[in-house]
Scaffold this active site. Structure first.
Site, PDB file in Angstrom:
ATOM      1  N   LYS A  20      41.556-127.525 -31.091  1.00 11.74           N
ATOM      2  CA  LYS A  20      42.963-127.906 -30.957  1.00 11.74           C
ATOM      3  C   LYS A  20      43.710-127.687 -32.274  1.00 11.74           C
ATOM      4  CE  LYS A  20      44.309-131.317 -28.327  1.00 11.74           C
ATOM      5  NZ  LYS A  20      44.589-132.655 -27.754  1.00 11.74           N
TER       6      LYS A  20
ATOM      7  N   GLU B 167      33.050-127.767 -38.267  1.00 14.71           N
ATOM      8  CA  GLU B 167      31.897-127.074 -37.681  1.00 14.71           C
ATOM      9  C   GLU B 167      32.329-125.803 -36.947  1.00 14.71           C
ATOM     10  OE1 GLU B 167      31.083-131.588 -37.251  1.00 14.71           O
ATOM     11  OE2 GLU B 167      32.799-130.220 -37.146  1.00 14.71           O
TER      12      GLU B 167
ATOM     13  N   GLY C  71      40.364-133.996 -25.853  1.00 17.46           N
ATOM     14  CA  GLY C  71      39.290-133.020 -25.886  1.00 17.46           C
ATOM     15  C   GLY C  71      38.240-133.215 -24.817  1.00 17.46           C
ATOM     16  N   ARG C  72      37.793-134.451 -24.613  1.00 16.80           N
ATOM     17  CA  ARG C  72      36.724-134.682 -23.645  1.00 16.80           C
ATOM     18  C   ARG C  72      37.209-134.664 -22.200  1.00 16.80           C
ATOM     19  NH1 ARG C  72      37.719-138.705 -26.990  1.00 16.80           N
ATOM     20  NH2 ARG C  72      38.447-140.747 -26.256  1.00 16.80           N
TER      21      ARG C  72
ATOM     22  N   GLU D 115      32.467-142.041 -26.472  1.00 15.70           N
ATOM     23  CA  GLU D 115      33.597-141.760 -27.355  1.00 15.70           C
ATOM     24  C   GLU D 115      34.867-142.407 -26.816  1.00 15.70           C
ATOM     25  OE1 GLU D 115      33.917-138.051 -29.949  1.00 15.70           O
ATOM     26  OE2 GLU D 115      35.385-137.616 -28.380  1.00 15.70           O
TER      27      GLU D 115
ATOM     28  N   HIS E  65       8.265-138.454 -15.785  1.00 14.07           N
ATOM     29  CA  HIS E  65       7.065-138.307 -16.597  1.00 14.07           C
ATOM     30  C   HIS E  65       7.376-138.494 -18.083  1.00 14.07           C
ATOM     31  CE1 HIS E  65       4.508-136.794 -13.281  1.00 14.07           C
ATOM     32  NE2 HIS E  65       5.672-136.396 -12.802  1.00 14.07           N
TER      33      HIS E  65
ATOM     34  N   LYS F  35      33.994-137.516 -41.234  1.00 11.39           N
ATOM     35  CA  LYS F  35      34.548-136.192 -41.535  1.00 11.39           C
ATOM     36  C   LYS F  35      35.127-136.149 -42.950  1.00 11.39           C
ATOM     37  CE  LYS F  35      35.894-134.746 -36.853  1.00 11.39           C
ATOM     38  NZ  LYS F  35      37.053-134.350 -36.006  1.00 11.39           N
TER      39      LYS F  35
END
Length: 547
Positions: free
Chosen positions: A203, A209, A264-265, A350, A381, A503
């Site tokens: 955005k 990153e 964002g999510r 979040e 398992h 950050k």
């Protein structure tokens, strides 16, 4: 008034004390489970989804009280405010209109902007899929690399993987998110620059990153012989900051728009989903939107008592705030939904991992549970032993499709059988008498080891088949469940300020790792200072990584 001071909260607390020691197997007994059966009363169908929530530690009275809680905490009013574009994210003074992205009504908020961007996405995706979009040597695109993190990665990756049985086989979609260079390097080893398209999704176009990975893949293209002018055929961006995109070297014509009223999510429905559209095609992307819109309408108009997201959200509150459950498991019995638990981790944790109310007061009750999980039958398992016999109660959502996405005989029946058996076993348990009957007199010492307490709560979510429409509805179901819980807890599910401090500190430490004098490290605590000092000894002045 604080949530836990409401009269309805006290009523729920009293009700919890009344039924806390009841066992679900008694509620399902032949004597007690009369028509309409418990399963009939606690099963709802809508939007291609069936929810069986009968294997929960609830009665009809529990549901009635939880519905009152929803009303007293203004879930309906807050839901309506979100759909109509009111400011529901007060700390950033924003609306949250991800639902508008899948609404075909020309009068819905921002309809014209959404339509324009969707047409642009469609035209571009078709050119890539049809081989008309070519690289700098004239060869058609075969690899698409989506570079983003968080919501710019988890949603698109989850959907593309889930629907890959519908994907165009000629084109491979890759996702890179981690700043660890191994993530990008593993992808670069599988692709060639002449036939690769990079989608940079950020955005702000400043996410550390994402930009590190974007710069590295840009350098990789240049080392292959692609000139700066030719990069136009290999880079597009999804961003709300066109100036930064152009400064990076991407053509203004290759920018797809993001808006501040989409978090964002919650953004896979927007141009953030460009990689999805390239993978499965515009028509299937439309069906994904349609499925989500069906669930939106159900959430908006269905009565609370028969409302899928409302009930899922209320059950989450019931276990988190009254039973004290600290986590819950998402167990999709579908390998195609492998990335769903990771997607839901971000969506719920979040969004609702907050300790401050909308009006700025610290909460004095638990909010978001920890979300975790893996697909069945692998999970059986791995960690199901703890779910069956551990002392901690962990609610579980089982998710499965009644129709397989493959043609191998016998596999799907085994998958279904395992899923249904696990939910039944978790509910029933095994009594001491049943264990003794199995062990026999000669193995009395074994008895306590094969007793299962049961009474472990589960939901079973069925899809008729895993297709774009049902997946869209499933994602929207969890989006709205998350919103319902936030409304009850009186918190803001649309911001994420807790991410920011790390950050800020990482930027300072990054500089100190390569250039800062030792004296500057004393502003850190002794542990961090020692870690930085040790790391600096192993860092060379210039990276020599070769791809």
């Amino acid at each position: 008034m604080s949530l836990n001071l409401l009269p309805i909260w006290s009523a729920l607390s009293a009700h919890y004390e009344l039924i806390r020691d009841c066992h679900m197997r008694d509620w399902f007994s032949t004597a007690n489970d009369q028509p309409p059966t418990r399963a009939d009363r606690f099963t709802i169908n809508s939007s291609g989804i069936t929810l069986d929530f009968s294997k929960n530690r609830i009665t009809d009275q529990t549901i009635a009280l939880l519905i009152q809680l929803a009303r007293k905490t203004y879930v309906q009013e807050r839901r309506d405010a979100m759909f109509t574009g009111e400011i529901v994210n007060p700390t950033e003074h924003r609306a949250a209109l991800h639902t508008a992205l899948r609404d075909s009504d020309a009068h819905s908020p921002y309809a014209a902007q959404i339509k324009t961007e969707r047409i642009k996405m469609r035209l571009f995706a078709e050119r890539v899929r049809n081989g008309q979009w070519v690289g700098y040597t004239g060869k058609p695109i075969q690899h698409v690399v989506n570079i983003g993190i968080g919501g710019s990665d988890l949603g698109p990756k989850m959907v593309t993987h889930a629907l890959r049985h519908l994907a165009k086989s000629r084109i491979s979609i890759h996702y890179v998110s981690n700043v660890d260079g191994v993530d990008l390097q593993n992808v670069l080893e599988q692709i060639n620059p002449e036939q690769t398209l990079a989608i940079i999704v950020s955005k702000t176009f400043t996410t550390s990153e994402t930009m590190a990975n974007a710069c590295s893949i840009r350098d990789w293209f240049r080392r292959s012989g692609c000139t700066p002018d030719q990069l136009i055929w290999h880079f597009v961006a999804v961003s709300a900051n066109p100036a930064e995109v152009v400064r990076f070297g991407i053509s203004p014509n290759n920018i797809f728009e993001m808006w501040d009223w989409v978090g964002g999510r919650y953004s896979l429905w927007s141009a953030v989903g460009l990689s999805i559209m390239i993978a499965i095609g515009p028509e299937n992307f439309d069906r994904l939107l349609q499925g989500a819109h069906l669930l939106d309408k159900h959430f908006r108009y269905a009565p609370l008592e028969r409302n899928l997201p409302v009930l899922l959200g209320l059950l989450g509150v019931w276990y988190r705030n009254f039973f004290g459950s600290q986590s819950y498991v998402v167990a999709p019995y579908s390998q195609a939904l492998h990335f769903l638990p990771a997607y839901l981790q971000q969506l719920e944790m979040e969004s609702n991992g907050k300790s401050v109310t909308l009006d700025g007061h610290f909460v004095d009750y638990p909010t978001s549970a920890v979300v975790w999980g893996e697909p069945g039958t692998n999970s059986q398992h791995a960690f199901f032993q703890m779910l069956h016999q551990g002392p901690t109660i962990v609610p579980i959502d089982f998710i499965l499709s009644l129709t397989p996405e493959h043609s191998l005989p016998g596999h799907h029946e085994k998958l279904l059988a395992n899923c249904f058996a696990q939910s039944e076993a978790l509910m029933l348990g095994r009594t001491e008498a049943e264990a003794r009957n199995i062990a026999g007199c000669e193995r009395e010492a074994l008895v306590p080891h094969i007793v299962f307490p049961g009474n472990r709560p589960t939901n079973t979510i069925l899809l008729d088949e895993l297709n774009p429409q049902s997946l869209g509805a499933l994602i929207a179901l969890y989006e709205h469940k998350t919103f319902v819980q936030a409304a009850i807890w009186n918190i803001n599910p649309f911001d994420q300020w807790g991410v920011e401090l790390g950050k800020i500190l990482s930027k300072i430490i990054e500089l100190e790792l390569v250039s800062s004098p030792t004296g500057d490290l004393y502003k850190h605590d002794s542990s961090t200072r020692t870690l930085i000092t040790r790391a600096r000894k192993s860092i060379t002045a210039k990276s020599t990584i070769t791809y």
